[in-house]
Design a protein around this motif. Structure first.
Motif, PDB file in Angstrom:
ATOM      1  N   LEU A 538       0.851  -1.189   0.000  1.00 47.78           N
ATOM      2  CA  LEU A 538       0.000   0.000   0.000  1.00 47.78           C
ATOM      3  C   LEU A 538       0.889   1.243   0.000  1.00 47.78           C
ATOM      4  O   LEU A 538       1.893   1.289   0.712  1.00 47.78           O
ATOM      5  CB  LEU A 538      -0.870  -0.014   1.260  1.00 47.78           C
ATOM      6  N   THR A 539       0.513   2.232  -0.799  1.00 47.08           N
ATOM      7  CA  THR A 539       1.266   3.496  -0.812  1.00 47.08           C
ATOM      8  C   THR A 539       0.294   4.668  -0.696  1.00 47.08           C
ATOM      9  O   THR A 539      -0.837   4.592  -1.164  1.00 47.08           O
ATOM     10  CB  THR A 539       2.077   3.665  -2.116  1.00 47.08           C
ATOM     11  N   SER A 540       0.759   5.740  -0.071  1.00 48.21           N
ATOM     12  CA  SER A 540      -0.050   6.968  -0.011  1.00 48.21           C
ATOM     13  C   SER A 540       0.812   8.116  -0.502  1.00 48.21           C
ATOM     14  O   SER A 540       2.037   8.094  -0.385  1.00 48.21           O
ATOM     15  CB  SER A 540      -0.519   7.231   1.409  1.00 48.21           C
ATOM     16  N   SER A 541       0.125   9.147  -1.034  1.00 49.29           N
ATOM     17  CA  SER A 541       0.885  10.172  -1.739  1.00 49.29           C
ATOM     18  C   SER A 541       0.349  11.577  -1.489  1.00 49.29           C
ATOM     19  O   SER A 541      -0.756  11.760  -0.977  1.00 49.29           O
ATOM     20  CB  SER A 541       0.828   9.856  -3.239  1.00 49.29           C
ATOM     21  N   ALA A 542       1.131  12.553  -1.912  1.00 51.15           N
ATOM     22  CA  ALA A 542       0.719  13.958  -1.850  1.00 51.15           C
ATOM     23  C   ALA A 542      -0.329  14.270  -2.912  1.00 51.15           C
ATOM     24  O   ALA A 542      -0.874  15.375  -2.935  1.00 51.15           O
ATOM     25  CB  ALA A 542       1.932  14.861  -2.031  1.00 51.15           C
ATOM     26  N   ASP A 543      -0.642  13.294  -3.793  1.00 53.97           N
ATOM     27  CA  ASP A 543      -1.706  13.500  -4.788  1.00 53.97           C
ATOM     28  C   ASP A 543      -3.088  13.169  -4.210  1.00 53.97           C
ATOM     29  O   ASP A 543      -4.058  13.033  -4.936  1.00 53.97           O
ATOM     30  CB  ASP A 543      -1.446  12.706  -6.065  1.00 53.97           C
ATOM     31  N   SER A 544      -3.159  12.997  -2.875  1.00 54.42           N
ATOM     32  CA  SER A 544      -4.400  12.745  -2.109  1.00 54.42           C
ATOM     33  C   SER A 544      -4.952  11.334  -2.285  1.00 54.42           C
ATOM     34  O   SER A 544      -6.088  11.073  -1.879  1.00 54.42           O
ATOM     35  CB  SER A 544      -5.511  13.752  -2.493  1.00 54.42           C
ATOM     36  N   HIS A 563      -9.407  11.696   0.572  1.00 57.03           N
ATOM     37  CA  HIS A 563      -8.710  12.791   1.265  1.00 57.03           C
ATOM     38  C   HIS A 563      -8.629  14.007   0.345  1.00 57.03           C
ATOM     39  O   HIS A 563      -8.583  13.870  -0.881  1.00 57.03           O
ATOM     40  CB  HIS A 563      -7.297  12.350   1.669  1.00 57.03           C
ATOM     41  N   GLU A 564      -8.595  15.176   0.960  1.00 55.88           N
ATOM     42  CA  GLU A 564      -8.572  16.411   0.171  1.00 55.88           C
ATOM     43  C   GLU A 564      -7.162  16.939  -0.052  1.00 55.88           C
ATOM     44  O   GLU A 564      -6.963  17.876  -0.814  1.00 55.88           O
ATOM     45  CB  GLU A 564      -9.430  17.478   0.863  1.00 55.88           C
ATOM     46  N   SER A 565      -6.188  16.368   0.662  1.00 54.97           N
ATOM     47  CA  SER A 565      -4.786  16.758   0.449  1.00 54.97           C
ATOM     48  C   SER A 565      -3.898  15.546   0.767  1.00 54.97           C
ATOM     49  O   SER A 565      -4.394  14.425   0.872  1.00 54.97           O
ATOM     50  CB  SER A 565      -4.429  17.975   1.296  1.00 54.97           C
ATOM     51  N   SER A 566      -2.615  15.785   0.923  1.00 53.42           N
ATOM     52  CA  SER A 566      -1.640  14.692   1.077  1.00 53.42           C
ATOM     53  C   SER A 566      -2.069  13.652   2.112  1.00 53.42           C
ATOM     54  O   SER A 566      -2.492  14.013   3.212  1.00 53.42           O
ATOM     55  CB  SER A 566      -0.283  15.253   1.506  1.00 53.42           C
ATOM     56  N   VAL A 567      -1.931  12.367   1.755  1.00 52.72           N
ATOM     57  CA  VAL A 567      -2.176  11.275   2.702  1.00 52.72           C
ATOM     58  C   VAL A 567      -0.824  10.931   3.318  1.00 52.72           C
ATOM     59  O   VAL A 567       0.079  10.456   2.634  1.00 52.72           O
ATOM     60  CB  VAL A 567      -2.807  10.046   2.012  1.00 52.72           C
ATOM     61  N   LEU A 568      -0.681  11.216   4.608  1.00 49.40           N
ATOM     62  CA  LEU A 568       0.641  11.183   5.249  1.00 49.40           C
ATOM     63  C   LEU A 568       0.975   9.843   5.897  1.00 49.40           C
ATOM     64  O   LEU A 568       2.128   9.431   5.917  1.00 49.40           O
ATOM     65  CB  LEU A 568       0.721  12.294   6.305  1.00 49.40           C
TER      66      LEU A 568
END
Length: 793
Positions: A538-544, A563-568
């Motif tokens: 699984l990866t999360s990104s600043a592309d929401s 999400h509305e912004s980066s998923v940290l």
């Protein structure tokens, strides 16, 4: 048996900032601190570390608060006086937190210092315009304006002997002045400091004064002389001090050796408390167990306040990092540590066999160890710059690793006493070490990534010495071309994943041979996690977005958007069937992988949520972010399911009872039950059944229900009134209950809104009936006109 999925986590507690710098005071009984926190004053219970009262909000419903510049607690602890940005001075009742009096300060600049006289009947305000104003608290009038000083006041204090009528102040001109409070005239000028005066204290007999300053000296003055009696070099900038009582004890100090003396405890840039005998110019005691790091800046500060509580014989040290450390004066043992402000919370891990502690990395070089049941805090020293990341060993819950801006990684262990010791240090990176991951099946290795774009694997020694071991890096690889944000080790320890600002995630073997690149994100990758059960990552990104990838063929299987912004931060839970995610939008989300559905979205933070920690049985989640908040959440899915089952069973029983009552024609009981169950259709059915016996019967029936049930009935009637078919029952209910509403016997909440909703439909029904009557009359007239014509024919 399939594992039941999580449905909802509920916030159980929240720990936020209560001291962000500025004034701090201790109540006489030693039970509470008054702390300046942004625009407010918060009262903090020392035992529970809970906010018990707040001063500063206007209390009249105003949206904006008036920021507080400084405050002072009265000697008898009855009132608090505060100076505000608006130029107002407010007097608060300490017990209730309500404003007793507000008046305008009248200074040309902002008020920097406030002081109560010994009897708490007068207040002095010292301003940035160099003037002091004296206020009579009985009449709330200004009695004097004291001039002579230049610049902002750093010290303002009344003499403890009220008969002397003296007030002392020191401003930017480094001179201490005394004024007569009755005449308003300057009495004495004490010139000896060459830098900012930070504190003055008077001896118990009232004849002498000790002053401290940033010029690294303590000065002893006789009040009747303007010349200093003794200047003691202390070799550090002193920010705060207090005079020890006539009878006191500190470790390794025999007071009998000094029969005469004025003893002062002071602290400043070196971060330690020292006790000086100013009469003898002798250092009597220096603290050896300080938890405050000395300042690294020239002329900087480590300790901002020293507070002494005579009732409990305890001393508290307030550090520049907003930590409050309480010591027993006699033994100088640390009794309690309280964190007033954590700044940004960057990472969190659960530790301990029972997972009853959490380690928190904040915008500080010190780690914070919290005990979960009471949130007692301990500072852990070791790093020399801000700690950025933490990771625990799943196979040894007492061991964890940390990394920071000092380019180092450290291994720590929690011992049986609840203390943390550093076992080893690794210093092979050439940039800030921003992320860590530990071996999942053993304690043999861990991985780290840094701003130097390197991925390193570190060997963990099997046995540790008493001293800190030097950790050895077994493998190093230049992993990405841009900053690496995250690293993760797979559950079988065979694969390492990294994510970078270059928009890619990469998979590596244990010896750092690259297995493949995951391409698809439009912006930098913030987090990588391996599934505990499947061959997916699984990866999360600043592309929401969050993406699920197949390890076998490196293809993207799913994308989660919400999400509305980066998923940290992201975590697998429920044996890999669900995902928890936190983002820069302040949200915590729970996803079902199979359906791609977001089951829960919680907004507990006012900024980025940098950290997310889940305990082993997934019953507790802790989140932390840029708003300095630690939020504890508990899994209430099982309770919610049980509650729903109970409610469903209760509903089935009630429905059966209602059917039985209707069958037995017990209409009053049936009406009461249907109203309680909130069933408009059944209530209408019962009303129509009663109407078969006439309107009078309905009127008698409605007399037997209580006012709450009548309110519900009116609400239902307004609903029926929207339908032509049911309007008769609705109008009859209105007609029967209207006299009770008019007489005031029946109080209807939001009556005007109820009338606004019911009136248009009532008017429409009336118009329709009027038209119908007209049509009937016309038909009757037509029929009557036709009858004679028929007879004639």
């Amino acid at each position: 048996m399939a594992m039941s999925l999580k449905e909802i986590y509920e916030k159980t507690s929240e720990h936020e900032a209560f001291y962000t710098g500025g004034e701090i005071q201790w109540t006489k009984d030693g039970a509470n601190f008054l702390c300046q926190c942004d625009d407010l004053i918060k009262v903090i219970d020392i035992n529970t570390v809970r906010n018990t009262n707040t001063f500063g909000s206007s209390g009249d419903g105003d949206e904006e608060t008036d920021p507080i510049y400084t405050f002072q607690l009265s000697h008898n602890n009855d009132t608090v006086v505060s100076a505000h940005k608006s130029g107002l001075i407010k007097l608060w009742d300490f017990a209730t937190g309500l404003v007793q009096k507000t008046w305008r300060a009248g200074h040309k600049g902002s008020v920097a210092k406030l002081a109560y006289d010994v009897n708490d009947t007068n207040i002095a305000s010292g301003s940035s315009d160099g003037n002091i104003r004296l206020w009579d608290l009985v009449h709330y009038t200004c009695t004097s304006s004291l001039k002579g000083s230049l610049g902002v006041f750093s010290v303002l204090k009344y003499h403890p002997d009220s008969l002397k009528n003296l007030i002392f102040g020191a401003a930017d001109d480094t001179k201490i002045r005394s004024w007569d409070t009755k005449t308003g005239k300057e009495k004495m000028l004490y010139s000896g400091h060459f830098s900012k005066v930070t504190s003055i204290q008077f001896t118990s007999d009232g004849d002498y004064m000790v002053s401290s300053g940033r010029d690294r000296v303590l000065i002893l003055w006789k009040l009747t002389e303007s010349k200093s009696l003794r200047v003691i070099p202390v070799y550090e900038c002193i920010e705060t001090m207090f005079l020890l009582p006539l009878s006191f004890k500190v470790p390794n100090f025999n007071k009998k050796l000094d029969t005469e003396g004025i003893y002062v405890a002071c602290a400043g840039e070196k971060g330690t408390v020292k006790v000086w005998n100013v009469a003898m110019s002798r250092l009597m005691f220096e603290q050896t167990n300080s938890l405050v790091s000395p300042t690294s800046e020239e002329g900087g500060l480590a300790i901002t306040h020293l507070l002494f509580n005579e009732a409990r014989n305890i001393l508290s040290v307030v550090s520049v990092d907003h930590n409050i450390i309480i010591y027993d004066l006699e033994t100088f043992n640390c009794m309690k540590q309280i964190t007033g402000f954590s700044d940004e919370i960057l990472d969190i891990v659960f530790i301990g066999n029972e997972e009853d502690h959490v380690v928190v990395a904040t915008n500080s070089q010190d780690l914070k160890l919290y005990q979960l049941d009471n949130m007692n805090c301990k500072l852990i020293k070791g790093h020399t710059d801000i700690v950025l990341a933490l990771a625990k060993f799943p196979t040894n819950k007492e061991m964890f690793v940390s990394s920071g801006k000092d380019n180092s990684v450290r291994i720590w262990k929690l011992n049986v006493c609840g203390d943390i010791t550093c076992l080893g240090v690794g210093k092979r990176h050439t940039g800030s070490v921003g992320a860590l991951s530990t071996s999942q099946t053993t304690c043999s290795y861990f991985a780290s990534v840094s701003q130097d774009n390197c991925l390193k694997v570190w060997s963990v020694p099997k046995d540790f010495n008493d001293t800190e071991s030097t950790l050895i890096s077994s493998h190093t690889e230049l992993a990405h071309n841009m900053d690496i944000n995250c690293v993760a080790i797979s559950p079988n320890d065979k694969i390492i994943g990294t994510g970078s600002q270059d928009k890619t995630a990469k998979l590596w073997t244990e010896d750092l041979t690259m297995l493949g690149i995951l391409k698809g994100h439009r912006r930098g990758v913030w987090c990588v996690k391996f599934s505990p059960v499947d061959q997916v990552v699984l990866t999360s990104s600043a592309d929401s977005s969050i993406k699920l990838w197949s390890i076998a063929d490196l293809s993207c299987l799913k994308t989660f958007e919400g999400h509305e912004s980066s998923v940290l931060k992201i975590e697998f839970i429920s044996k890999g069937q669900q995902i928890l995610s936190t983002g820069a939008d302040g949200l915590l989300k729970l996803w079902n992988i199979k359906t791609s559905e977001c089951k829960m979205s919680l907004d507990n933070h006012d900024g980025k949520v940098w950290s997310l920690a889940v305990n082993l049985n997934e019953s507790i989640i802790i989140t932390g972010g840029s708003d300095s908040k630690l939020v504890l959440l508990r899994d209430v899915s099982a309770e919610k399911r049980d509650k729903m089952i109970r409610e469903r069973e209760e509903l089935i029983l009630q429905e059966q009872e209602l059917l039985n009552l209707l069958h037995d024609k017990k209409l009053v009981k049936a009406l009461k039950l249907a109203l309680r169950m909130e069933r408009p259709f059944h209530v209408l059915k019962i009303v129509n059944e009663v109407l078969k016996f006439g309107t009078e019967k309905l009127s008698q029936t409605l007399k037997e229900i209580n006012n709450t049930q009548k309110e519900t009935l009116l609400r239902f009637a307004a609903e029926w009134n929207t339908n032509t078919k049911n309007c008769q029952a609705a109008q009859l209910v209105f007609n029967i209950l209207a006299p009770e509403i008019i007489s005031g016997n029946l109080q209807v909440p939001s009556l005007s809104r109820f009338i606004e909703g019911a009136l248009p439909y009532t008017e429409r029904h009336f118009e329709r009936l009027t038209n119908l009557l007209q049509d009937l009359n016309f038909i009757s007239y037509t029929v009557n006109c036709m009858q004679p014509h028929s007879i004639r024919n």
